[in-house]
Design a protein around this motif. Structure first.
Motif, PDB file in Angstrom:
ATOM      1  N   ASP A  97      47.662  31.591  37.811  1.00 57.25           N
ATOM      2  CA  ASP A  97      47.218  30.202  37.938  1.00 57.25           C
ATOM      3  C   ASP A  97      48.349  29.292  38.414  1.00 57.25           C
ATOM      4  O   ASP A  97      48.140  28.399  39.239  1.00 57.25           O
ATOM      5  CB  ASP A  97      46.632  29.693  36.613  1.00 57.25           C
ATOM      6  N   LEU A 129      41.770  32.524  42.901  1.00 59.58           N
ATOM      7  CA  LEU A 129      41.847  31.275  42.142  1.00 59.58           C
ATOM      8  C   LEU A 129      41.851  30.067  43.060  1.00 59.58           C
ATOM      9  O   LEU A 129      41.296  29.017  42.726  1.00 59.58           O
ATOM     10  CB  LEU A 129      43.104  31.268  41.271  1.00 59.58           C
ATOM     11  N   TYR A 132      38.444  28.261  44.093  1.00 59.01           N
ATOM     12  CA  TYR A 132      37.651  27.400  43.210  1.00 59.01           C
ATOM     13  C   TYR A 132      37.955  25.934  43.479  1.00 59.01           C
ATOM     14  O   TYR A 132      39.094  25.578  43.818  1.00 59.01           O
ATOM     15  CB  TYR A 132      37.941  27.735  41.744  1.00 59.01           C
ATOM     16  N   GLY A 138      37.841  27.207  37.037  1.00 57.92           N
ATOM     17  CA  GLY A 138      38.315  28.282  37.902  1.00 57.92           C
ATOM     18  C   GLY A 138      39.667  27.996  38.509  1.00 57.92           C
ATOM     19  O   GLY A 138      40.475  28.907  38.704  1.00 57.92           O
ATOM     20  N   THR A 143      44.319  34.808  35.204  1.00 54.99           N
ATOM     21  CA  THR A 143      43.640  36.105  35.125  1.00 54.99           C
ATOM     22  C   THR A 143      44.462  37.130  34.353  1.00 54.99           C
ATOM     23  O   THR A 143      44.072  38.291  34.269  1.00 54.99           O
ATOM     24  CB  THR A 143      43.352  36.639  36.543  1.00 54.99           C
ATOM     25  N   VAL A 214      32.900  28.752  34.858  1.00 54.18           N
ATOM     26  CA  VAL A 214      34.012  28.687  35.816  1.00 54.18           C
ATOM     27  C   VAL A 214      34.021  27.375  36.611  1.00 54.18           C
ATOM     28  O   VAL A 214      35.062  26.968  37.117  1.00 54.18           O
ATOM     29  CB  VAL A 214      33.945  29.901  36.762  1.00 54.18           C
ATOM     30  N   ASP A 237      31.391  33.441  34.304  1.00 55.79           N
ATOM     31  CA  ASP A 237      30.513  33.014  35.391  1.00 55.79           C
ATOM     32  C   ASP A 237      29.106  32.809  34.859  1.00 55.79           C
ATOM     33  O   ASP A 237      28.871  32.840  33.637  1.00 55.79           O
ATOM     34  CB  ASP A 237      30.551  34.022  36.542  1.00 55.79           C
ATOM     35  N   LEU A 243      35.990  36.006  33.448  1.00 60.87           N
ATOM     36  CA  LEU A 243      36.781  35.884  34.675  1.00 60.87           C
ATOM     37  C   LEU A 243      38.239  35.552  34.396  1.00 60.87           C
ATOM     38  O   LEU A 243      39.120  35.917  35.173  1.00 60.87           O
ATOM     39  CB  LEU A 243      36.182  34.807  35.576  1.00 60.87           C
TER      40      LEU A 243
END
Length: 452
Positions: A97, A129, A132, A138, A143, A214, A237, A243
């Motif tokens: 992220d 990522l 989104y 998201g 992750t 998300v 999701d 996710l």
């Protein structure tokens, strides 16, 4: 704070001396004993040649810990000055992220060059990522998390954590998925530690899991984490497939960004509050608001011109124009802040919206009565003119009463239109109330000319 500053100065002197000495071994021995946050504070103060020494002295993996503590604009600057292989290894080691946030800020050609050299798995996660929308779950989630299978034992899970834990952003919460990847439960690290080694995960997991879609707005995420006192929030999701997760430190960043954005909107300085921004760029961002408010100010001038006869009849009225305008603008801004903050915190709804409107109107009436009495007494005493005191007093009362309603309703209406209520900025409300206050003032004065 004084102790912290003394410690920082001492560490800064030691680090600078070791860099000038040019001994990477002694530098590492000292520098890596510091917390990454302290390392980042020291690194940000170094000149470029000194930073180049740090890149040579520290492995990319060791440097990543401090790099992720830096502000995004600083990361953007430093990633471009690093040796390219070094920058790629730092990106590979970053949480996905954080890497996605950084990549979004880089020039396209440089970003593509880095993606080409990154580890394929890491690059794919970061690109996923980045797809989104901004300000959604998201775009904020990571992750790097640990998932469990329900049929595993506690002992088997603890063994797996020894291998998987170092690569996860947090292991305080462990999420349980079924064969299709759907989120079905959650286990805390505490649950694992106190449970029997032969117990099944299915028997100790919690089945009521708080999660976020998300595409959930990031402000809603922050409210959810606050409501349930979570350290991490799973992101799913539409089919409930897990996710990613959002950790509490990411939520704190969200709150900081949203608060900064609200302050910028309320003060009509959106995008220009960064002290590192140059004056030209800051002026460009503020110019649209300033120019718009200037034209609104021309309406104020036209309003005054429309009551020219009244002003010629009682010239003393001009003395108190700023008083009426300023009081109305201040009261409206206070109500505006209350309304915007209530909307941001999610405490306003259909059931209590009228309660807030009545409260603010009642506050305006009470303030208006108090100010009316005070200003009547002051004007009568100083100017020996009770009629002017009555005109100004009634105008202040009416202006404050109207101002609190305007300051409350405008952000509510904007929010109803699915726009950010903070765009009803303080300068905008103040300028609007300048006009309304003048209209009220001169209307009251004109209607009472006959008594002069």
């Amino acid at each position: 704070m004084a102790i912290e500053r003394t410690e920082h100065a001492r560490h800064q002197a030691q680090v600078t001396a070791l860099i000038q000495k040019g001994d990477p071994v002694d530098f590492r021995d000292l520098f890596l004993t510091l917390h990454p946050g302290e390392q980042a504070d020291l690194f940000i103060e170094l000149e470029q040649p000194e930073r180049q020494f740090v890149y040579r002295a520290l492995t990319p993996e060791a440097f990543t810990d401090l790099f992720e503590k830096l502000e995004l604009e600083d990361q953007e600057q430093f990633i471009q000055e690093m040796p390219r292989p070094y920058a790629v290894r730092v990106l590979n080691d970053m949480f996905s992220d954080n890497a996605a946030d950084l990549m979004n800020e880089l020039p396209d050609d440089f970003m593509n060059e880095l993606f080409e050299q990154m580890d394929e798995t890491e690059a794919t996660e970061v690109k996923d990522l980045m797809r989104y929308p901004d300000d959604t779950a998201g775009a904020v989630m990571t992750t790097e998390f640990v998932v469990l299978k329900a049929d595993k034992t506690v002992g088997e899970t603890l063994e797996e954590l020894r291998d998987l834990g170092p690569d996860a952003e947090t292991i305080y919460y462990l999420y349980v998925i079924d064969a299709s990847g759907r989120l079905v439960g959650v286990v805390s690290l505490r649950d694992l530690i106190v449970s029997r080694l032969d117990a099944r995960i299915a028997d100790i997991m919690g089945r009521r899991v708080v999660s976020a879609n998300v595409l959930t707005d990031q402000e809603d995420l922050a409210r959810t984490v606050q409501k349930y006192d979570l350290l991490a929030l799973p992101v799913v999701d539409d089919e409930e497939k897990l996710l990613g997760i959002i950790t509490v430190d990411d939520v704190m960043d969200v709150i900081e960004r949203e608060t900064t954005e609200d302050f910028e909107e309320l003060s009509a300085t959106k995008g220009s509050s960064d002290i590192n921004m140059g004056p030209v760029e800051a002026a460009k961002k503020r110019a649209p608001w300033i120019i718009s408010l200037m034209f609104l100010g021309m309406i104020t001038a036209s309003t005054i011109g429309g009551f020219e006869e009244t002003l010629e009849t009682i010239v003393l009225l001009a003395v108190f124009m700023p008083l009426v305008m300023g009081s109305a603008g201040n009261a409206a801004t206070q109500s505006l802040v209350v309304a915007v903050r209530s909307i941001a915190l999610g405490t306003i709804n259909r059931k209590n919206v009228m309660k807030m409107v009545r409260r603010e109107f009642g506050t305006g009436v009470i303030l208006g009565v108090v100010c009316m009495i005070v200003i009547f007494g002051v004007i009568t005493f100083l100017y020996d003119n009770a009629l002017i005191g009555i005109i100004v007093g009634i105008s202040i009362f009416a202006a404050l009463s109207v101002a609190t309603i305007v300051g409350t309703l405008i952000p509510l209406l904007i929010n109803r239109l699915k726009l950010d209520p903070a765009v009803a900025s303080g300068p905008f409300i103040t300028t609007l109330m300048d006009n309304l206050g003048l209209i009220i003032y001169f209307t009251v004065a004109t209607s009472m000319l006959q008594f002069l």
